[in-house]
Design a protein around this motif. Structure first.
Motif, PDB file in Angstrom:
ATOM      1  N   SER A 263       0.959  -1.257  -0.051  1.00  9.08           N
ATOM      2  CA  SER A 263       0.093  -0.034  -0.205  1.00  9.08           C
ATOM      3  C   SER A 263       0.771   1.254  -0.074  1.00  9.08           C
ATOM      4  N   ASP A 289      -5.815  -1.116   2.591  1.00 12.47           N
ATOM      5  CA  ASP A 289      -6.225   0.066   1.983  1.00 12.47           C
ATOM      6  C   ASP A 289      -6.286  -0.377   0.615  1.00 12.47           C
ATOM      7  N   ARG A 292      -5.022   2.210  -2.588  1.00 15.98           N
ATOM      8  CA  ARG A 292      -3.680   2.505  -2.992  1.00 15.98           C
ATOM      9  C   ARG A 292      -2.708   1.445  -2.810  1.00 15.98           C
ATOM     10  N   SER A 293      -3.288   0.363  -3.184  1.00 13.84           N
ATOM     11  CA  SER A 293      -2.518  -1.079  -3.126  1.00 13.84           C
ATOM     12  C   SER A 293      -2.337  -1.715  -4.264  1.00 13.84           C
TER      13      SER A 293
END
Length: 570
Positions: A263, A289, A292-293
């Motif tokens: 992430s 998350d 944003r991974s």
């Protein structure tokens, strides 16, 4: 004569690096000329890859392009991210034209009602849905953007569009290159989230399948179809529904298959690596998350050198950096990479890299002779096959001796509190010859500074979105050892040739792709003066290449993404 040519190349490389860095630090001190004293020059349009994560993952070349721009398309968050590295004063900064690729080039009347009602995208800041635009609204914004760029370029202005990550890999901005092709746009390569995630995970990769959890009708490269390759690592972008994704993966991989979720790759202080297995993540992905991974799956993940505990070691101890300096010219190094080199006390570098970065390395202790020491690492010499030994420049015992010498030198320097850096071309973790050092040095603190791969640079040379094939949305990175095995999916393929016979590639590809499948060869990716693209089809490319010896630095692309919007269409 050869000595004179080498000296000239070294001098030019050093000059390029100096000029690029002067642009970065001198942008504020030298504002754009205005009024009567501005020389009338042809305008230009450039898509600039700015990388993921923090602003210091910008390359020197990208920073220079932004500095010389008159008009910059970017949102306020991007401007803030780069403000410490690039001066935006005196530039026309335009917001409101990001992520406009949807429905580009399509007739709104022919789009199904189901497709017109996609799940609303999420607002990254507030984590709540925002209303999607209709097809007609997308077309209106696309036309507005194109008109603004054409007007600016016709008046002699330099226009740049800042695109996150590598704009050619699931990027939302490559439609602009198709739309504005009469302007002969330039694409400046940027680090992908893939490059940054490699660095965070510290995993050495060979065959890689870059994909996303989409399903395209008629494709043969869905997650389920790609999952059958034991040697290849699957890297999944945009895993928006982690639970659904790992349910799919658990149906295709054994439960114990290593997996990792990275992430906020490239963001210092926020970057997070979560190690596990396919079965473990299928049971629980809470706390991850997803926005944003990036997800990694495969046996190579289990060999990653990621070790968070060592980051807490004594401040008196030094640190070892494996620094990716990018391919091609010196200005494709990132700002972060350059800063690490400047702060290092001891540097290991191939002679070619020592020459390329001679100005930055001036006055530093630089050791050569320790590059490409991976052969036979961790393998008893008694078990090395004679054929493998004959292909190498040293005996197994000599390799082991040099590996031990290198490790001893690094450990001794780190114990004295010194910063040690090993420089490697491209992305040091994609077919990288120095990645073995991370495994060897697990007992000390290490960090990988991500670098552009020659793959990123070659994508930019093609000016095409490599994940935008007509029947494919995945990209397979392969080599001569796996070409036929991976070609079965008829996905976009990028072949790292590494002196493999060209005929072997063509024979392997021809067993699975039609003869009229578009093909491109990118030579010397990232070198401003030497970069060259040859294009054809699988049926014609051998005759185009002829019988001459090909250089070491070339990548072979195959896939129908080349037939629409890339250089083939120009």
């Amino acid at each position: 004569m050869n000595g004179k040519k080498t000296s000239k190349r070294i001098w030019i490389g050093g000059l390029l690096l100096i000029l690029a860095w002067m642009f970065v630090i001198g942008c504020a001190a030298n504002p754009p000329l205005t009024g009567d004293n501005q020389e009338k020059t042809p305008g230009s349009y450039t898509v600039v890859g700015i990388g993921p994560g923090d602003g210091d993952l910008l390359t020197l070349r990208a920073a220079e392009a932004i500095c010389r721009a008159d008009m910059v398309f970017c949102n306020p968050k991007t401007q803030q991210k780069l403000a410490a590295y690039v001066d935006f004063s005196g530039k026309q900064v335009v917001d409101g034209y990001g992520v406009l690729f949807r429905y580009y080039g399509r007739d709104c009347k022919k789009i199904s009602q189901e497709e017109k009602k996609p799940r609303p995208p999420m607002d990254q800041e507030k984590k709540r849905p925002r209303g999607p635009m209709r097809c007609e609204e997308f077309h209106r914004k696309q036309a507005e953007f194109a008109a603004m760029v054409r007007d600016a370029v016709s008046s002699g202005k330099h226009v740049v569009l800042l695109s996150g990550g590598d704009p050619t890999i699931y990027g939302p901005d490559m439609w602009t290159v198709k739309e504005l092709k009469e302007l002969n746009p330039t694409v400046i390569p940027g680090l992908s989230a893939f490059n940054a995630a490699n660095a965070a995970l510290k995993v050495s990769l060979g065959e890689v399948m870059l994909t996303a959890p989409f399903k395209k009708e008629g494709s043969r490269d869905t997650i389920e179809q790609l999952a059958g390759h034991e040697r290849a690592t699957m890297v999944i972008f945009m895993p928006r529904d982690m639970q659904a994704l790992f349910a799919r993966l658990s149906a295709s991989y054994p439960a114990q298959t290593p997996a990792a979720i990275i992430s906020h790759a490239g963001v210092v202080g926020q970057e997070k690596v979560t190690m596990g297995t396919v079965g473990g993540f299928a049971a629980d992905t809470s706390g991850i998350d997803r926005w944003r991974s990036i997800v990694y799956v495969g046996e190579a993940v289990g060999r990653a050198a990621f070790n968070p505990g060592l980051s807490l070691q004594s401040a008196a101890q030094g640190k070892f950096y494996l620094v990716g300096v990018g391919p091609g010219d010196a200005d494709l190094i990132t700002l972060r990479g350059k800063k690490v080199i400047e702060s290092a006390d001891l540097i290991f570098a191939h002679q070619r890299l020592k020459d390329k970065f001679q100005d930055v390395l001036s006055g530093k202790e630089v050791l050569t002779g320790y590059h490409r020491l991976f052969p036979f690492y961790g393998k008893p010499c008694a078990k090395v096959r004679p054929g493998d030994q004959r292909r190498e420049r040293m005996s197994c015992e000599e390799y082991h001796q040099k590996q031990e010498e290198f490790a001893a030198l690094v450990r001794a320097a780190v114990a004295k509190g010194k910063t040690v850096a090993m420089l490697d071309s491209g992305d040091p973790l994609v077919y990288g010859p120095c990645s073995w050092s991370l495994t060897e040095l697990r007992d000390i603190e290490t960090e990988v500074v991500p670098g552009l791969s020659c793959f990123n640079a070659a994508n930019a040379a093609l000016k095409a979105g490599v994940t935008e094939g007509k029947t494919s949305h995945s990209v397979i990175l392969a080599s001569g050892w796996s070409v036929e095995e991976m070609a079965v999916h008829q996905s976009t393929m990028v072949l790292f040739t590494m002196r493999t016979q060209f005929k072997k590639f063509i024979d392997g590809l021809s067993a699975h792709y039609d003869a009229d499948t578009p093909v491109a060869i990118v030579f010397s990716a990232g070198y401003a003066e030497k970069e060259r693209v040859m294009q054809g089809t699988l049926g014609t490319i051998s005759d185009q290449v002829g019988t001459g010896r090909l250089p070491f630095e070339y990548l072979l692309y195959v896939g129908d993404f080349l037939s629409d919007g890339g250089r083939v269409a120009h």
